[in-house]
Structures are given as structure tokens and as C-alpha cells.
Scaffold this motif. Structure first.
Motif, PDB file in Angstrom:
ATOM      1  N   UNK A 141     -29.073  12.148  27.272  1.00 46.61           N
ATOM      2  CA  UNK A 141     -28.227  13.229  27.795  1.00 46.61           C
ATOM      3  C   UNK A 141     -28.746  14.579  27.318  1.00 46.61           C
ATOM      4  N   UNK A 142     -29.051  14.660  26.011  1.00 47.22           N
ATOM      5  CA  UNK A 142     -29.530  15.927  25.442  1.00 47.22           C
ATOM      6  C   UNK A 142     -30.866  16.329  26.061  1.00 47.22           C
ATOM      7  N   UNK A 143     -31.765  15.351  26.241  1.00 45.18           N
ATOM      8  CA  UNK A 143     -33.072  15.655  26.842  1.00 45.18           C
ATOM      9  C   UNK A 143     -32.907  16.156  28.268  1.00 45.18           C
ATOM     10  N   UNK A 144     -32.053  15.494  29.026  1.00 43.12           N
ATOM     11  CA  UNK A 144     -31.804  15.935  30.402  1.00 43.12           C
ATOM     12  C   UNK A 144     -31.275  17.369  30.412  1.00 43.12           C
ATOM     13  N   UNK A 145     -30.348  17.656  29.522  1.00 36.98           N
ATOM     14  CA  UNK A 145     -29.760  18.996  29.470  1.00 36.98           C
ATOM     15  C   UNK A 145     -30.843  20.040  29.225  1.00 36.98           C
ATOM     16  N   UNK A 320     -51.223  25.453  41.708  1.00 40.52           N
ATOM     17  CA  UNK A 320     -50.586  25.004  40.470  1.00 40.52           C
ATOM     18  C   UNK A 320     -49.163  25.524  40.370  1.00 40.52           C
ATOM     19  N   UNK A 321     -48.938  26.721  40.861  1.00 38.29           N
ATOM     20  CA  UNK A 321     -47.585  27.252  40.843  1.00 38.29           C
ATOM     21  C   UNK A 321     -46.668  26.445  41.763  1.00 38.29           C
ATOM     22  N   UNK A 322     -47.170  26.113  42.947  1.00 35.25           N
ATOM     23  CA  UNK A 322     -46.359  25.310  43.861  1.00 35.25           C
ATOM     24  C   UNK A 322     -46.200  23.881  43.341  1.00 35.25           C
ATOM     25  N   UNK A 323     -47.271  23.360  42.721  1.00 32.70           N
ATOM     26  CA  UNK A 323     -47.149  22.028  42.122  1.00 32.70           C
ATOM     27  C   UNK A 323     -46.100  22.056  41.016  1.00 32.70           C
ATOM     28  N   UNK A 324     -46.168  23.103  40.190  1.00 39.09           N
ATOM     29  CA  UNK A 324     -45.169  23.230  39.120  1.00 39.09           C
ATOM     30  C   UNK A 324     -43.771  23.393  39.701  1.00 39.09           C
ATOM     31  N   UNK A 325     -43.685  24.120  40.830  1.00 38.31           N
ATOM     32  CA  UNK A 325     -42.391  24.287  41.490  1.00 38.31           C
ATOM     33  C   UNK A 325     -41.811  22.932  41.869  1.00 38.31           C
ATOM     34  N   UNK A 326     -42.635  22.096  42.517  1.00 40.11           N
ATOM     35  CA  UNK A 326     -42.114  20.802  42.966  1.00 40.11           C
ATOM     36  C   UNK A 326     -41.927  19.833  41.806  1.00 40.11           C
ATOM     37  N   UNK A 327     -42.742  19.978  40.764  1.00 41.41           N
ATOM     38  CA  UNK A 327     -42.500  19.165  39.570  1.00 41.41           C
ATOM     39  C   UNK A 327     -41.135  19.512  38.975  1.00 41.41           C
ATOM     40  N   UNK A 328     -40.866  20.800  38.930  1.00 41.04           N
ATOM     41  CA  UNK A 328     -39.569  21.223  38.395  1.00 41.04           C
ATOM     42  C   UNK A 328     -38.425  20.828  39.320  1.00 41.04           C
ATOM     43  N   UNK A 329     -38.700  20.826  40.631  1.00 44.07           N
ATOM     44  CA  UNK A 329     -37.685  20.333  41.561  1.00 44.07           C
ATOM     45  C   UNK A 329     -37.380  18.868  41.264  1.00 44.07           C
ATOM     46  N   UNK A 330     -38.433  18.084  40.961  1.00 49.22           N
ATOM     47  CA  UNK A 330     -38.220  16.691  40.577  1.00 49.22           C
ATOM     48  C   UNK A 330     -37.384  16.566  39.326  1.00 49.22           C
ATOM     49  N   UNK A 331     -37.656  17.425  38.344  1.00 49.61           N
ATOM     50  CA  UNK A 331     -36.879  17.409  37.105  1.00 49.61           C
ATOM     51  C   UNK A 331     -35.424  17.801  37.370  1.00 49.61           C
ATOM     52  N   UNK A 332     -35.236  18.790  38.248  1.00 44.18           N
ATOM     53  CA  UNK A 332     -33.872  19.195  38.596  1.00 44.18           C
ATOM     54  C   UNK A 332     -33.136  18.044  39.278  1.00 44.18           C
ATOM     55  N   UNK A 333     -33.825  17.330  40.180  1.00 39.76           N
ATOM     56  CA  UNK A 333     -33.179  16.190  40.849  1.00 39.76           C
ATOM     57  C   UNK A 333     -32.753  15.142  39.836  1.00 39.76           C
ATOM     58  N   UNK A 334     -33.600  14.896  38.839  1.00 34.85           N
ATOM     59  CA  UNK A 334     -33.223  13.949  37.784  1.00 34.85           C
ATOM     60  C   UNK A 334     -32.014  14.477  37.011  1.00 34.85           C
ATOM     61  N   UNK A 335     -32.005  15.794  36.759  1.00 29.29           N
ATOM     62  CA  UNK A 335     -30.861  16.395  36.068  1.00 29.29           C
ATOM     63  C   UNK A 335     -29.582  16.295  36.881  1.00 29.29           C
ATOM     64  N   UNK A 336     -29.693  16.474  38.205  1.00 28.57           N
ATOM     65  CA  UNK A 336     -28.517  16.350  39.068  1.00 28.57           C
ATOM     66  C   UNK A 336     -27.916  14.954  38.932  1.00 28.57           C
ATOM     67  N   UNK A 337     -28.799  13.935  38.897  1.00 28.18           N
ATOM     68  CA  UNK A 337     -28.327  12.542  38.816  1.00 28.18           C
ATOM     69  C   UNK A 337     -27.554  12.290  37.530  1.00 28.18           C
TER      70      UNK A 337
END
Length: 617
Positions: A141-145, A320-337
Motif C-alpha cells: 500500500x505504501x509503495x503504491x502511494x 524517451x519522454x513519451x515512453x516515460x509518459x506511458x510508463x507513468x500512465x501504467x504506474x497510475x493505472x496500477x495505483x488506480x487499482x
């Protein structure tokens, strides 16, 4: 100047925490609301910088043509005013925009923005239902946050900064090349299509890889933190190798997602390098061909080739910026879950604070069952239970493990909501009062006396944070804790009440933790008292010494006590015997022994004062 920009975004907003939306755009917007004006300002600065850079490139082509066509003696007179304007753009306007962008980015957003997200998400999670924390690793939980806060910041800032800069710059480059000759725009348009196709194919896959990686990272961290939290158990069972294998399994899963991500990144680099080399070569060849035919001036080459080389250099950064954008989008999706989940127990609309006038507690036809898998209907833990507890009455709950005793307490504290029926305190339905006021009216001492990794003083004062030093010491005395507290010390040299107790009180013995927990509840002085195996961690001598203090603690309160050691609750006003979620016997100790029912059998089965099937109820 720095501090002014640092104060533009409040990192600790006091608005009531709300459940974030479960859509990506809604989630990001929810946590970006306060920062939105500054994100828009950052986007505007980036767009202007890109547009002005294109203007300067365009002027470079015109300047080359004028150098070729204008006599040297007349050059400054004819071109001087435009040169000064371009110099002002280069030396004043662009630096000012870059300074503004840097201040907004570094002072206003980079630090305050994720801190604001952490604060809002943490406040929401603190109010989550108990079931949420029971079903998940605390470390996960803490890591996700933490990683979701950074990922939301990156998604919002890259969309408003990098994406705007890139779109404006590419559109400007395309227009500038076409303004020289429409055919010079063709290599740029083809490169843009190829670049877009590469983004379309690879970037979403990078996003999915990042989402899997975020989940794997959180799971890996959760397993490692779980081992550290329970290090005493690991060592007692000599299971270091087993924990290594347990951690290795999650580490392998995480490493697999890293390899997946790196393969995609390598493919991206290879294809992009090919696209870039083709762009420069085709642009230069086409420009030279048009120039040799006399269809463009040399200035067109001075614009088109440097633009192609500039895009060549920028493309890796953009990718790399767009890749980082979508990587972060993936992380956000995991956070949403993990973070955007509804609270299972919420205050009713218009809920009022509980008013305890006497302390009467009533369970009315209460039925409750824990969640089950879809399609299943589990057996009721409590089944149509009715129980009246008079103001100031002291009752003991008795029963075998799984009878529903602890569940009854959890429902009283509203850690879960009843399926049917209602629970009342002084005639007020606890589902219609605020949870904070309900729990403030109930003091609880449990078998697992969880202490915070803070000082002994802070742990005792947790019962009433505004208590004076004398009141804290009086509570410690009441809990028979003054014998060991002065001898406590920690690694930082703090002693006595100021010594820190370690995570969950690991630096104290079970009996010491329990006495601090009792002191905490004594200081709270709530009108309703719950004792759930309150003296189970105390040896007989300490228990005997503290018994009189417990009697004083219970005086004038409504008391519900659970104990497998029946001798500790035999003197209660009334004993309530539970089995399979129902009340099957009630009465005093003597009455129940005379009745010869379940209580009498449990009593006769005790050895040394304990039930042979002792466990959690």
C-alpha cells in the motif's frame, strides 16, 4: 523569488478527502485540480518557447539569403532592425520564458505537486475500511502511494510541458519547411507518420510493461517488508532461506517485467535511429536537388537541413519522454487499482456525533457474514443475535474459537457494517453517527497491543493527545508500568517516557506492551470499555498486581470483556456464552456452572486456567 513560487501551491490542502475516479483521466485530473493553473502556465511557456525557436530557425534561412544578395556596405542599414528584434527574442524573451518555466516546474510543481497527492491519498487511505488493510500488504500500500504520487505528477507535467512543446515545434517545423517549398515538407511529414506509427506500436506496450512492473515492484516490496516486520518469527523458525526464496520469487517476477521493458526500449532505439538518418539524408538530398534546379534559394537548405538535424537530436529525447509518459500512465493505472477503491464503511449522510449519556449497548437481531467469492453465500458469523447490556453493566463473552466474539466487538466498533439488524448505544443507531465519535466513546485493550514507533509518552498520550504530563504518568502508574519505563532506552539515547518503542513496540516485552496499551486506554477514559484478552500477555504476578487497577478502570463504565482464561472474567456481572454466532447461555458464573451447559464444560476442560482450544473468537 524562489520562495514566492514555492508558496503558490499548497502541499497540504484541508478539503475532505474524496474517493478518486477510477478512470485514468479522471484520476489524474482529481489529483491535479489545485495545480492546474500552474500546469497550464507551464504549457503556455513551453508552447511559446517552441514557436519562438521555429521563428528563429526561419529567420536563419532568410538571413542566409540576405547575406548572399545584399551588398556588405548596406547590410547593417537594411537588416539591422530585424537583427535587433531577433536578438531580443534570443537574449531576452526566450531566457525569460525559460526562467518562468523553470521556476514553475522546479519551485511550484516538482516538490509540492507529488506531496499534495501523497497527502490527499494518505488522508483517504487512513479513512479506508479495516477490510482494505486486512486484504493487503502494508508495504505494498505504501509503495503504491509513493510511486503513484510521482507518476501522476509526471503524467500531468509531461502532457502539459513536453507534449505541448513537441506538437508546437513539429507543426512549426512542418510549416516552415513548406514555406520554403512544399516538397521540402514531405520528408518531415513522412518522418512524422513513421514516428507516430512507432509511438502507436511501442509506447502502449511500454505502458503495459510499466503497469506490470509497478505491480511487481509493489508486490516485491510488500514481501520484503512483511519479512522485516515479522523478523522475530522468521528467526524463531530458522526460515531465512525460505524467506529468501519467497522474496526471490517476487524479484524474478519484477526482473521479468524489467527485461520486457528493456526489449521494447531497444527496439524503439533501433527503429528511431533508422528513421532519423533517413530524414536527414532525404531532406539534404531533396534540398540540394531543388537548389540545383533553381527552385529554392540556399536559405531553404539552411532551414531544412538544420531542422532535420534538430529533430534528429530531439527525437530520442521526445521518444524517451513519451515512453516515460506511458510508463507513468501504467504506474497510475496500477495505483488506480489499489487506491481508487470505495470505503466499505462510510458515515451516513448527515451523521451526527454520538452522545453517550448512560452507556447502554443493544444488539438487535444482528446478522453478519464476511465477504465470499462470487456466487457463494458464506455461513453467517452472527445469526440473528440480540443482546442488551445495561448502563454500567460488566459482561464477559465466552465461547470456543470462531463463536463470533471478536466479530461482535468489530461490529460494535463499526469496522464492518451489519448485514441485517442494528446496534444501538443509548438508543442511537451506530450506523447513523460519525465513526470518529463512536470510537472515541469506546476504549479497547486487545491481545495484540499495537504500539506506534514513537516514544512511550506519545503512545500513552495517543489515548488523549491533550493530556498533561502528570496525567500521562498517572495513567502509567495505573497500568503498573512505572516499574519498567524509567529503565527504557533507545539507540538515540532517549530514556524513560521519551524512549522509542520500535515498530509495533518490538523493543518491549509482550507484558510491557500490554501495560502501555492499558495506560493508553486508562488515559482515554471512555464510557464504554472493551477488554479483548487484555491481560493475556501478563504473567500471573503482574496480572494480580494490575487487577485492582483494572477494577478501578472499569468502575462506572459499561464493560465487554473477552477472555479464554475464564477465571479472569468469572466475576463479571453476567457471562454471555456464544456458539456458532448465537447466544446459547447467559447468567452469572455460579448460575452457568449449575446449568451444566457449554460454559460448565469449558470450565471443567480448563487446565491451569486456560481453555484447551484457546484462540481468537
Amino acid at each position: 523569488m524562489f520562495s514566492w513560487f514555492e508558496r503558490r501551491l499548497d502541499p497540504y490542502p484541508q478539503d475532505p478527502p474524496q474517493m478518486p475516479p477510477r478512470t485514468l483521466a479522471g484520476f489524474v485530473l482529481h489529483y491535479s485540480r489545485g495545480a492546474l493553473p500552474w500546469l497550464v502556465l507551464l504549457a503556455a511557456a513551453s508552447g511559446l518557447i517552441a514557436a519562438l525557436e521555429v521563428v528563429l530557425f526561419g529567420y536563419l534561412g532568410e538571413l542566409v539569403n540576405r547575406l548572399a544578395d545584399t551588398p556588405r556596405a548596406e547590410f547593417w542599414a537594411l537588416e539591422g532592425p530585424r537583427l535587433w528584434r531577433m536578438a531580443a527574442l534570443l537574449l531576452l524573451v526566450l531566457p525569460a520564458l525559460n526562467i518562468l518555466g523553470a521556476l514553475v516546474m522546479h519551485q511550484t510543481l516538482l516538490g509540492n505537486f507529488p506531496q499534495r497527492i501523497r497527502w490527499q491519498a494518505h488522508r483517504y487511505l487512513l479513512r479506508q475500511s479495516m477490510g482494505y488493510f486486512q486484504d493487503e500488504f502494508a508495504g505494498r500500500i505504501a509503495t503504491r502511494l509513493m510511486q503513484t504520487a510521482l507518476a501522476v505528477r509526471e503524467v500531468a507535467m509531461k502532457l502539459m510541458d513536453v507534449a505541448v512543446y513537441v506538437l508546437v515545434y513539429f507543426a512549426g517545423a512542418l510549416w516552415l519547411a513548406a514555406s520554403q517549398d512544399w516538397r521540402l515538407a514531405l520528408p518531415f511529414a513522412a518522418w512524422g507518420l513513421g514516428y507516430g506509427a512507432l509511438l502507436w506500436v511501442l509506447i502502449p506496450r511500454l505502458g503495459r510493461a510499466a503497469e506490470a512492473q509497478a505491480g511487481a515492484r509493489a508486490g516485491m516490496t510488500g514481501r520484503i517488508v512483511d519479512a522485516y516486520t515479522n523478523i522475530a518469527t522468521v528467526k524463531l523458525f530458522s526460515h531465512s532461506a525460505r524467506e529468501e526464496a519467497h522474496a526471490r520469487e517476487s524479484m524474478d517476477e519484477f526482473l521479468g517485467t524489467v527485461h520486457w521493458q528493456m526489449r521494447l526500449s531497444a527496439a524503439q532505439d533501433m527503429v528511431l535511429n533508422l528513421l532519423n538518418h533517413v530524414l536527414v539524408a532525404v531532406t539534404a538530398a531533396l534540398g540540394l536537388w531543388l537548389w540545383t534546379r533553381g527552385e529554392v534559394e540556399v536559405g531553404a537548405l539552411a532551414v531544412a537541413v538544420p531542422l532535420a538535424m534538430r529533430l534528429n537530436n530531439m527525437s530520442h529525447w521526445i521518444m524517451w519522454e513519451f515512453a516515460a509518459l506511458f510508463e507513468n500512465i501504467g504506474t497510475v493505472r496500477d495505483g488506480i487499482a489499489g487506491l481508487a477503491l470505495p470505503r466499505m464503511v462510510v458515515d451516513a449522510p448527515g451523521a451526527q456525533p454520538l452522545r453517550v449519556t448512560a452507556g447502554a449497548v443493544r444488539f438487535r437481531d444482528v446478522t453478519f457474514r464476511y465477504d465470499a467469492a462470487p456466487g457463494e453465500r458464506p455461513m453467517a458469523v452472527l445469526d440473528g443475535l440480540t443482546l442488551d447490556i445495561a448502563p454500567g453493566e460488566r459482561i464477559g463473552l465466552v465461547g470456543r474459537s470462531g463463536a463470533g466474539k471478536s466479530t461482535l466487538i468489530n461490529l460494535l466498533l463499526r469496522f464492518h457494517d451489519v448485514e441485517t439488524g442494528r446496534i444501538e448505544i443509548d438508543g442511537q443507531d451506530i450506523a447513523q453517527v460519525t465513526q470518529d465519535s463512536l470510537r472515541a466513546a469506546i476504549g479497547v485493550v486487545t491481545q495484540d497491543s499495537g504500539l506506534l514507533h514513537r516514544s512511550v509518552r506519545d503512545n500513552i498520550a495517543y489515548g488523549r493527545p491533550d493530556a498533561s504530563g502528570a496525567e500521562i504518568e498517572a495513567a502509567a502508574t495505573a497500568a503498573e508500568a512505572t516499574g519498567f519505563i524509567p529503565r527504557l532506552a533507545d539507540a538515540q539515547g532517549r530514556k524513560g517516557l521519551e524512549a522509542h518503542v520500535g515498530e509495533r513496540g518490538v523493543k518491549l516485552s509482550g507484558g510491557q506492551r500490554q501495560r502501555i496499551a492499558i495506560a493508553r486506554v486508562a488515559l482515554k477514559d471512555a464510557p464504554i470499555l472493551v477488554l479483548d484478552e487484555a491481560t493475556s500477555a501478563l504473567d500471573s504476578e503482574v496480572e494480580a498486581a494490575i487487577q485492582s487497577q483494572l477494577e478501578r478502570l472499569m468502575a462506572g463504565k459499561t464493560v465487554i470483556a473477552i477472555a479464554h482464561r475464564l477465571s479472569t472474567i468469572a466475576a463479571m456481572d453476567r457471562l454471555v456464552v456464544m456458539d456458532d454466532g448465537r447466544i446459547i447461555e447467559q447468567g452469572t458464573h455460579a448460575e452457568l456452572l449449575a446449568a451444566g451447559g457449554l460454559y460448565a464444560r469449558l470450565w471443567s476442560r480448563q487446565s491451569g486456567g486456560f481453555l484447551t482450544d484457546a484462540g481468537a473468537g
